[in-house]
Structures are given as structure tokens and as C-alpha cells.
Design a protein around this motif. Structure first.
Motif, PDB file in Angstrom:
ATOM      1  N   ARG A 133       4.872  27.057   7.336  1.00 13.82           N
ATOM      2  CA  ARG A 133       4.712  25.661   7.759  1.00 13.82           C
ATOM      3  C   ARG A 133       3.666  24.921   6.927  1.00 13.82           C
ATOM      4  O   ARG A 133       3.843  23.739   6.630  1.00 13.82           O
ATOM      5  CB  ARG A 133       4.319  25.622   9.237  1.00 13.82           C
ATOM      6  N   TYR A 134       2.594  25.587   6.541  1.00 13.56           N
ATOM      7  CA  TYR A 134       1.445  24.878   5.982  1.00 13.56           C
ATOM      8  C   TYR A 134       1.170  25.124   4.493  1.00 13.56           C
ATOM      9  O   TYR A 134       0.310  24.440   3.932  1.00 13.56           O
ATOM     10  CB  TYR A 134       0.178  25.235   6.765  1.00 13.56           C
ATOM     11  N   PHE A 135       1.854  26.043   3.875  1.00 15.63           N
ATOM     12  CA  PHE A 135       1.535  26.336   2.480  1.00 15.63           C
ATOM     13  C   PHE A 135       2.731  26.076   1.568  1.00 15.63           C
ATOM     14  O   PHE A 135       3.844  26.520   1.852  1.00 15.63           O
ATOM     15  CB  PHE A 135       1.070  27.782   2.318  1.00 15.63           C
ATOM     16  N   LYS A 136       2.479  25.345   0.473  1.00 11.35           N
ATOM     17  CA  LYS A 136       3.514  25.013  -0.507  1.00 11.35           C
ATOM     18  C   LYS A 136       2.936  25.091  -1.916  1.00 11.35           C
ATOM     19  O   LYS A 136       1.732  25.292  -2.095  1.00 11.35           O
ATOM     20  CB  LYS A 136       4.059  23.595  -0.258  1.00 11.35           C
ATOM     21  N   LYS A 137       3.794  24.879  -2.889  1.00  9.10           N
ATOM     22  CA  LYS A 137       3.347  24.799  -4.269  1.00  9.10           C
ATOM     23  C   LYS A 137       2.710  23.427  -4.505  1.00  9.10           C
ATOM     24  O   LYS A 137       3.053  22.461  -3.820  1.00  9.10           O
ATOM     25  CB  LYS A 137       4.512  25.016  -5.232  1.00  9.10           C
ATOM     26  N   HIS A 139       1.950  19.731  -5.819  1.00  6.18           N
ATOM     27  CA  HIS A 139       2.856  18.639  -6.195  1.00  6.18           C
ATOM     28  C   HIS A 139       2.883  18.415  -7.706  1.00  6.18           C
ATOM     29  O   HIS A 139       3.903  17.993  -8.252  1.00  6.18           O
ATOM     30  CB  HIS A 139       2.423  17.343  -5.500  1.00  6.18           C
ATOM     31  N   HIS A 140       1.766  18.674  -8.371  1.00  5.79           N
ATOM     32  CA  HIS A 140       1.698  18.420  -9.813  1.00  5.79           C
ATOM     33  C   HIS A 140       2.296  19.555 -10.638  1.00  5.79           C
ATOM     34  O   HIS A 140       2.309  19.501 -11.864  1.00  5.79           O
ATOM     35  CB  HIS A 140       0.245  18.189 -10.244  1.00  5.79           C
ATOM     36  N   GLY A 141       2.802  20.590  -9.975  1.00  4.01           N
ATOM     37  CA  GLY A 141       3.435  21.693 -10.682  1.00  4.01           C
ATOM     38  C   GLY A 141       2.595  22.958 -10.663  1.00  4.01           C
ATOM     39  O   GLY A 141       1.384  22.915 -10.453  1.00  4.01           O
ATOM     40  N   GLY A 142       3.256  24.090 -10.870  1.00  8.61           N
ATOM     41  CA  GLY A 142       2.558  25.370 -10.833  1.00  8.61           C
ATOM     42  C   GLY A 142       3.230  26.332  -9.876  1.00  8.61           C
ATOM     43  O   GLY A 142       4.065  25.934  -9.043  1.00  8.61           O
ATOM     44  N   ASN A 143       2.878  27.604  -9.966  1.00  3.43           N
ATOM     45  CA  ASN A 143       3.515  28.633  -9.153  1.00  3.43           C
ATOM     46  C   ASN A 143       2.664  29.099  -7.974  1.00  3.43           C
ATOM     47  O   ASN A 143       3.048  30.029  -7.270  1.00  3.43           O
ATOM     48  CB  ASN A 143       3.865  29.845 -10.040  1.00  3.43           C
ATOM     49  N   ASP A 144       1.517  28.476  -7.797  1.00  2.17           N
ATOM     50  CA  ASP A 144       0.662  28.834  -6.668  1.00  2.17           C
ATOM     51  C   ASP A 144       1.326  28.397  -5.360  1.00  2.17           C
ATOM     52  O   ASP A 144       1.547  27.207  -5.127  1.00  2.17           O
ATOM     53  CB  ASP A 144      -0.699  28.163  -6.817  1.00  2.17           C
ATOM     54  N   LYS A 145       1.628  29.356  -4.501  1.00  2.00           N
ATOM     55  CA  LYS A 145       2.320  29.058  -3.241  1.00  2.00           C
ATOM     56  C   LYS A 145       1.361  28.890  -2.060  1.00  2.00           C
ATOM     57  O   LYS A 145       1.814  28.756  -0.927  1.00  2.00           O
ATOM     58  CB  LYS A 145       3.306  30.181  -2.924  1.00  2.00           C
ATOM     59  N   TRP A 146       0.067  28.877  -2.344  1.00  2.00           N
ATOM     60  CA  TRP A 146      -0.905  28.881  -1.250  1.00  2.00           C
ATOM     61  C   TRP A 146      -1.735  27.591  -1.210  1.00  2.00           C
ATOM     62  O   TRP A 146      -2.939  27.617  -0.992  1.00  2.00           O
ATOM     63  CB  TRP A 146      -1.820  30.088  -1.381  1.00  2.00           C
ATOM     64  N   ILE A 147      -1.081  26.465  -1.425  1.00  2.00           N
ATOM     65  CA  ILE A 147      -1.773  25.176  -1.344  1.00  2.00           C
ATOM     66  C   ILE A 147      -1.571  24.597   0.051  1.00  2.00           C
ATOM     67  O   ILE A 147      -0.438  24.355   0.478  1.00  2.00           O
ATOM     68  CB  ILE A 147      -1.250  24.190  -2.406  1.00  2.00           C
ATOM     69  N   LEU A 148      -2.667  24.400   0.765  1.00  2.00           N
ATOM     70  CA  LEU A 148      -2.579  23.837   2.111  1.00  2.00           C
ATOM     71  C   LEU A 148      -1.946  22.452   2.051  1.00  2.00           C
ATOM     72  O   LEU A 148      -2.440  21.562   1.353  1.00  2.00           O
ATOM     73  CB  LEU A 148      -3.966  23.748   2.740  1.00  2.00           C
ATOM     74  N   THR A 149      -0.856  22.278   2.794  1.00  2.00           N
ATOM     75  CA  THR A 149      -0.092  21.031   2.764  1.00  2.00           C
ATOM     76  C   THR A 149       0.205  20.579   4.188  1.00  2.00           C
ATOM     77  O   THR A 149       0.663  21.366   5.010  1.00  2.00           O
ATOM     78  CB  THR A 149       1.238  21.226   2.014  1.00  2.00           C
ATOM     79  N   CYS A 150      -0.052  19.316   4.454  1.00  2.00           N
ATOM     80  CA  CYS A 150       0.261  18.773   5.779  1.00  2.00           C
ATOM     81  C   CYS A 150       1.776  18.649   5.918  1.00  2.00           C
ATOM     82  O   CYS A 150       2.423  17.998   5.081  1.00  2.00           O
ATOM     83  CB  CYS A 150      -0.399  17.411   5.960  1.00  2.00           C
TER      84      CYS A 150
END
Length: 248
Positions: A133-137, A139-150
Motif C-alpha cells: 500500500r505505501y511503498f513504490k518506485k 516518480h523520477h525513475g529508478g529501481n528502488d521499491k521502498w519509497i514511502l508514497t501516499c
């Protein structure tokens, strides 16, 4: 050493405060304005490195910790809006020195705090559900899947490691602001100064305007105060950066 130097300095009218003055060897290092200056032994020989001081890092962690305590139980979008200026502020302050490891350390610290906050926010949900629910890549690009996203507004918590480390470039002693042939050189430096001192939103506006006031068309970095203003145009209102004295 301090006691030996004191009489010598006092004869010459120089006063030192024992609690604020310390004479030390550069190999032992010292802290100044949130930075640690110390000479290290490297393969290329002795080298002076400037890093964020331990005390400065401790204050940053304390501010982040207090923020999570105050925002406990609040929605993710609110905590992101509060944390992003803090992360960006420390990142911008530290980015001119050796800060890569510090940025990584702070990102790890933030992740631990975020994980704890989310578990408190959803005590009955599994970590798998929270992660989805809360973690995505980014927005500016990259393979990090652990970016906190509302999940509602889609805004993201920035990472300090996203701040680009840029070494401060000294002005050559012959480069005068009064030299018309160096106009492009000084405009480029002014743009860098503006980016260092302003938020991301103001930086984006400045780029769109070519770093010039929307009213007088002169450079934004001319010593006058700059503000955001909604200006009337044929299609409605647009947000622009202008000099305060230019506003009628």
C-alpha cells in the motif's frame, strides 16, 4: 598548550575564552558550524576531509525523531509534507562536503522510523499489506521499491541520497562581477546560489522563467527579495517569481 599561550596573547591584546577556544592538531580534527574538519591518512598521502559532525547528525536525528513523535497516528501525506523540508534542508547544508555515507545513514534511520510509524498506524495489518500500500518506485525513475508514497495524493518521501553532492567552486581572483565579458559566468553562479537557497518548487519556477523576474525581466539574483506571486494573464492566473520592489 592553552595556558602557555595565554600570557603571550594577552600582551598583544588578544583574549581567548577557554570554553570556546581549543588548540588542536589537524590530525585530531575539530568541529565548526556543524562540520568536522580532520586530516586523514590516505593512499595519496595526508588529506583534509570535511564531513558532517557527529553533533550535527545527532541533532538531525533528534529533529526527525521528535517529528515522528508529534505526528504519531497522523496520515502518511501529512508526515511526508513535514519531513521533506527537513530532509531537504539538511541535505542542502551537507551536500558541499564528504556526505555520501552520512546521506545513506540518514536514509536508513528514516526508513526504520517510517516502518515503525506504519506499524503503529495499522497494528492489525501485515507487513506485506503495508508494503504493497505505501511503498513504490520513485516518480523520477529508478529501481528502488521502498519509497514511502501516499496512496491518496501520491506524494513521496524524499531520500537524502537524492540530493546531489556538489563541491563548492571558488571564484577565480581575476573574475570580477564588473567585467562584461564574464556576464554568463556570473549568471551561472547566481543560478547555483539560487538553487542552493530555495525550495524545489521555487527552483522549478525559476528554471521556467530563465532565472529572471517575471515583471522586470532582470536576473532574480540581483540582491532584491524574491517572492511568489499570482499574476493575471489572458488565460487566467499564473504563479511566478518576482522581485518584491517590482510589485506595484
Amino acid at each position: 598548550m592553552y595556558q602557555k599561550l595565554t600570557p603571550y596573547l594577552q600582551k598583544r591584546g588578544i583574549r581567548l575564552s577557554a570554553d570556546k577556544t581549543r588548540i588542536t592538531h589537524i590530525e585530531s580534527g575539530f568541529d565548526f558550524l556543524g562540520f568536522s574538519l580532520r586530516q586523514y591518512k590516505t593512499e595519496q598521502g595526508n588529506k583534509l576531509l570535511i564531513k558532517p559532525s557527529k553533533d550535527s547528525i545527532r541533532k538531525a536525528k533528534s529533529k526527525i525523531k521528535d517529528t515522528f513523535a508529534v505526528m504519531r497516528g497522523r496520515p502518511v501525506k501529512e508526515i511526508i509534507r513535514v519531513l521533506n523540508p527537513i530532509i531537504r534542508g539538511y541535505g542542502q547544508y551537507w551536500k558541499h562536503v564528504v556526505s555520501k555515507k552520512t546521506f545513506s545513514y540518514m536514509d536508513n534511520y528514516l526508513f526504520l522510523k517510517v516502518r515503525k510509524h506504519l506499524k503503529q498506524l495499522h497494528p492489525r495489518k501485515s507487513w506485506k499489506w503495508i508494503r504493497k500500500r505505501y511503498f513504490k518506485k520513485p516518480h523520477h525513475g529508478g529501481n528502488d521499491k521502498w519509497i514511502l508514497t501516499c496512496p491518496i495524493t501520491n506524494i513521496q518521501l524524499m531520500k537524502m541520497s537524492w540530493v546531489k553532492i556538489e563541491r563548492h567552486v571558488m571564484v577565480a581572483y581575476k573574475n570580477s562581477p564588473d567585467d562584461p565579458s564574464l556576464r554568463d559566468y556570473w549568471e551561472k553562479r547566481d543560478r547555483k546560489v539560487f538553487n542552493h537557497e530555495n525550495t524545489l518548487d521555487r527552483m522549478k519556477l525559476a528554471r521556467k522563467q530563465g532565472y529572471r523576474c517575471a515583471l522586470c525581466k532582470h536576473t532574480l539574483q540581483n540582491g532584491e527579495t524574491v517572492t511568489v506571486r499570482n499574476l493575471e494573464v489572458t488565460t487566467g492566473k499564473v504563479t511566478k517569481l518576482v522581485h518584491v520592489p517590482c510589485i506595484k
